[in-house]
Design an enzyme around this catalytic site. Structure first.
Site, PDB file in Angstrom:
ATOM      1  N   ASP A  53      76.539  46.352  38.316  1.00 22.84           N
ATOM      2  CA  ASP A  53      77.215  46.923  37.149  1.00 22.84           C
ATOM      3  C   ASP A  53      78.379  46.001  36.840  1.00 22.84           C
ATOM      4  OD1 ASP A  53      78.906  48.269  35.394  1.00 22.84           O
ATOM      5  OD2 ASP A  53      78.482  50.229  36.248  1.00 22.84           O
ATOM      6  N   ASN A  98      74.034  38.458  30.260  1.00 21.09           N
ATOM      7  CA  ASN A  98      73.329  39.101  29.146  1.00 21.09           C
ATOM      8  C   ASN A  98      73.756  40.551  28.917  1.00 21.09           C
ATOM      9  OD1 ASN A  98      70.755  39.663  27.388  1.00 21.09           O
ATOM     10  ND2 ASN A  98      70.675  41.144  29.071  1.00 21.09           N
ATOM     11  N   TYR A 129      82.499  45.627  18.704  1.00 20.81           N
ATOM     12  CA  TYR A 129      81.460  44.732  19.223  1.00 20.81           C
ATOM     13  C   TYR A 129      81.768  43.276  18.834  1.00 20.81           C
ATOM     14  CZ  TYR A 129      76.745  42.768  19.862  1.00 20.81           C
ATOM     15  OH  TYR A 129      75.673  42.003  20.249  1.00 20.81           O
ATOM     16  N   LYS A 176      82.656  39.947  21.208  1.00 19.33           N
ATOM     17  CA  LYS A 176      81.837  38.727  21.265  1.00 19.33           C
ATOM     18  C   LYS A 176      82.684  37.485  20.904  1.00 19.33           C
ATOM     19  CE  LYS A 176      77.805  40.506  22.521  1.00 19.33           C
ATOM     20  NZ  LYS A 176      77.214  40.254  23.841  1.00 19.33           N
ATOM     21  N   THR A 214      65.037  45.524  20.209  1.00 20.31           N
ATOM     22  CA  THR A 214      65.306  46.064  21.545  1.00 20.31           C
ATOM     23  C   THR A 214      65.931  47.438  21.311  1.00 20.31           C
ATOM     24  OG1 THR A 214      67.560  45.200  21.545  1.00 20.31           O
ATOM     25  CG2 THR A 214      65.861  43.766  22.500  1.00 20.31           C
TER      26      THR A 214
HETATM   27  N1  LIG Z   1      69.308  43.001  20.063  1.00 25.60           N
HETATM   28  C1  LIG Z   1      69.976  42.245  19.207  1.00 25.60           C
HETATM   29  O1  LIG Z   1      69.665  42.204  18.003  1.00 25.60           O
HETATM   30  C2  LIG Z   1      71.128  41.382  19.674  1.00 25.60           C
HETATM   31  C3  LIG Z   1      71.743  40.527  18.746  1.00 25.60           C
HETATM   32  C4  LIG Z   1      72.794  39.698  19.166  1.00 25.60           C
HETATM   33  C5  LIG Z   1      73.203  39.736  20.493  1.00 25.60           C
HETATM   34  N2  LIG Z   1      72.581  40.594  21.370  1.00 25.60           N
HETATM   35  C6  LIG Z   1      73.078  40.602  22.766  1.00 25.60           C
HETATM   36  O2  LIG Z   1      71.986  40.426  23.649  1.00 25.60           O
HETATM   37  C7  LIG Z   1      72.285  41.058  24.910  1.00 25.60           C
HETATM   38  C8  LIG Z   1      71.114  41.951  25.311  1.00 25.60           C
HETATM   39  O3  LIG Z   1      70.948  42.920  24.291  1.00 25.60           O
HETATM   40  P1  LIG Z   1      69.604  43.785  24.128  1.00 25.60           P
HETATM   41  O4  LIG Z   1      69.313  43.817  22.682  1.00 25.60           O
HETATM   42  O5  LIG Z   1      68.555  43.355  25.080  1.00 25.60           O
HETATM   43  O6  LIG Z   1      70.187  45.236  24.512  1.00 25.60           O
HETATM   44  P2  LIG Z   1      69.554  46.447  25.359  1.00 25.60           P
HETATM   45  O7  LIG Z   1      68.094  46.518  25.150  1.00 25.60           O
HETATM   46  O8  LIG Z   1      70.417  47.614  25.008  1.00 25.60           O
HETATM   47  O9  LIG Z   1      69.827  45.997  26.880  1.00 25.60           O
HETATM   48  C9  LIG Z   1      71.140  45.875  27.339  1.00 25.60           C
HETATM   49  C10 LIG Z   1      71.105  45.607  28.827  1.00 25.60           C
HETATM   50  O10 LIG Z   1      72.463  45.521  29.299  1.00 25.60           O
HETATM   51  C11 LIG Z   1      72.594  46.399  30.394  1.00 25.60           C
HETATM   52  N3  LIG Z   1      73.961  46.840  30.593  1.00 25.60           N
HETATM   53  C12 LIG Z   1      74.778  47.537  29.763  1.00 25.60           C
HETATM   54  N4  LIG Z   1      75.950  47.798  30.366  1.00 25.60           N
HETATM   55  C13 LIG Z   1      75.865  47.247  31.616  1.00 25.60           C
HETATM   56  C14 LIG Z   1      76.743  47.181  32.715  1.00 25.60           C
HETATM   57  N5  LIG Z   1      77.965  47.746  32.697  1.00 25.60           N
HETATM   58  N6  LIG Z   1      76.341  46.513  33.824  1.00 25.60           N
HETATM   59  C15 LIG Z   1      75.124  45.946  33.878  1.00 25.60           C
HETATM   60  N7  LIG Z   1      74.238  46.005  32.891  1.00 25.60           N
HETATM   61  C16 LIG Z   1      74.606  46.650  31.761  1.00 25.60           C
HETATM   62  C17 LIG Z   1      71.652  47.551  30.089  1.00 25.60           C
HETATM   63  O11 LIG Z   1      71.408  48.331  31.250  1.00 25.60           O
HETATM   64  P3  LIG Z   1      70.923  49.887  31.158  1.00 25.60           P
HETATM   65  O12 LIG Z   1      69.439  49.869  30.894  1.00 25.60           O
HETATM   66  O13 LIG Z   1      71.292  50.432  32.489  1.00 25.60           O
HETATM   67  O14 LIG Z   1      71.695  50.502  30.012  1.00 25.60           O
HETATM   68  C18 LIG Z   1      70.451  46.750  29.612  1.00 25.60           C
HETATM   69  O15 LIG Z   1      69.753  46.218  30.709  1.00 25.60           O
HETATM   70  C19 LIG Z   1      73.605  41.823  24.700  1.00 25.60           C
HETATM   71  O16 LIG Z   1      74.678  41.075  25.219  1.00 25.60           O
HETATM   72  C20 LIG Z   1      73.702  41.921  23.187  1.00 25.60           C
HETATM   73  O17 LIG Z   1      75.042  42.053  22.754  1.00 25.60           O
HETATM   74  C21 LIG Z   1      71.566  41.412  21.004  1.00 25.60           C
END
Ligand SMILES: NC(=O)c1ccc[n+]([C@@H]2O[C@H](COP(=O)([O-])OP(=O)(O)OC[C@H]3O[C@@H](n4cnc5c(N)ncnc54)[C@H](OP(=O)(O)O)[C@@H]3O)[C@@H](O)[C@H]2O)c1
Length: 224
Positions: free
Chosen positions: A55, A78, A147, A151, A182
């Site tokens: 975490d 990530n 957010y 970033k 996602t």
């Molecule tokens: N999706 C997009 O369009 C997008 C665009 C730009 C940037 N991003 C960035 O890409 C990254 C991944 O995003 P995603 O879209 O894959 O999101 P996601 O599907 O919501 O997955 C987020 C991941 O982060 C984990 N997480 C959250 N808080 C945490 C903590 N305190 N300790 C450890 N793990 C934690 C979650 O774990 P749990 O399953 O336990 O919640 C999950 O595994 C993020 O940094 C996000 O800001 C995403």
């Protein structure tokens, strides 16, 4: 065999990055705050992944994870959250900003600090901070202020780490995955997790190691 750690790797972009790194012959430590969720995902990367409970907001969890990994070639920060969306910066609760910074910014910094000694043993290590175009100062709008602020600050962490770790041969960059389908991105996003992971995995593997302290999307440098 090279070793990688991906935080928040139980689902979404993090899981896909882990899967692609395993395909690049890495042994991957899947960071998951929920071990059961991590183990389910690790089974999909049979034999090439180990779950590590992590975490990023919990210093003891980060320290315990760091004690389990002696040498590391790649760290992908990530893990991320978004808890505001349509909120207005003029009425935004400080607690919303604090909570977002705790995961998206301080989480990445905390993990990088804890694993820097293991990364220094690689001789050519790489840190990739998963950021967002939402954090670009040059394009800043009104969407999701907490957010975006987190970033922007993460990008500053990238620059600080790149400068501090250059003498340890550790390259540090930020990457935006684009808008990805996602749990965070939702089902209307145009990009698949596979597409979203591409630039992150490239920076973690085949990008020139001399690239450091920069921000990338679609394998191209973009403005801060
Ligand atoms: N999706 C997009 O369009 C997008 C665009 C730009 C940037 N991003 C960035 O890409 C990254 C991944 O995003 P995603 O879209 O894959 O999101 P996601 O599907 O919501 O997955 C987020 C991941 O982060 C984990 N997480 C959250 N808080 C945490 C903590 N305190 N300790 C450890 N793990 C934690 C979650 O774990 P749990 O399953 O336990 O919640 C999950 O595994 C993020 O940094 C996000 O800001 C995403």
């Amino acid at each position: 065999m090279k070793i990688a750690l991906v935080t928040g790797a139980n689902k979404g972009i993090g899981f896909e990055v882990a899967r692609q790194l395993a395909a690049h012959d890495f042994h991957v430590f899947l960071g998951a705050r929920n071990r059961t969720a991590g183990e389910k995902s690790a089974r999909a990367i049979a034999g090439k992944a180990t779950v590590v409970q992590l975490d990023v907001t919990d210093p003891e969890s980060v320290r315990t994870a760091a004690r389990q990994i002696d040498q590391l070639d790649v760290l992908v920060n990530n893990a991320g959250i978004i808890v505001d969306g349509d909120e207005n910066v003029l009425t935004l609760e400080a607690e919303t900003v604090r909570r977002t910074l705790e995961t998206n910014t301080l989480g990445a910094l905390r993990v990088a600090q804890a694993f820097a000694p293991a990364l220094a043993k690689s001789g050519a290590a790489r840190i990739v901070n998963v950021s967002s175009r939402g954090g670009q100062l040059s394009e800043m709008g009104t969407w999701s202020p907490a957010y975006c602020i987190s970033k922007t600050a993460l990008n500053a962490v990238t620059c600080q780490l790149a400068a501090a770790l250059s003498d340890k041969a550790i390259a540090v960059n930020s990457a935006c995955p684009g808008w990805v389908r996602t749990d965070m991105g939702g089902s209307n996003a145009p990009r698949s997790a596979e597409e979203g992971a591409d630039t992150i995995v490239w920076l973690a593997t085949d990008a020139p190691h001399s690239l450091t302290g920069k921000f990338f999307a679609e394998r191209q440098e973009i403005p801060w």
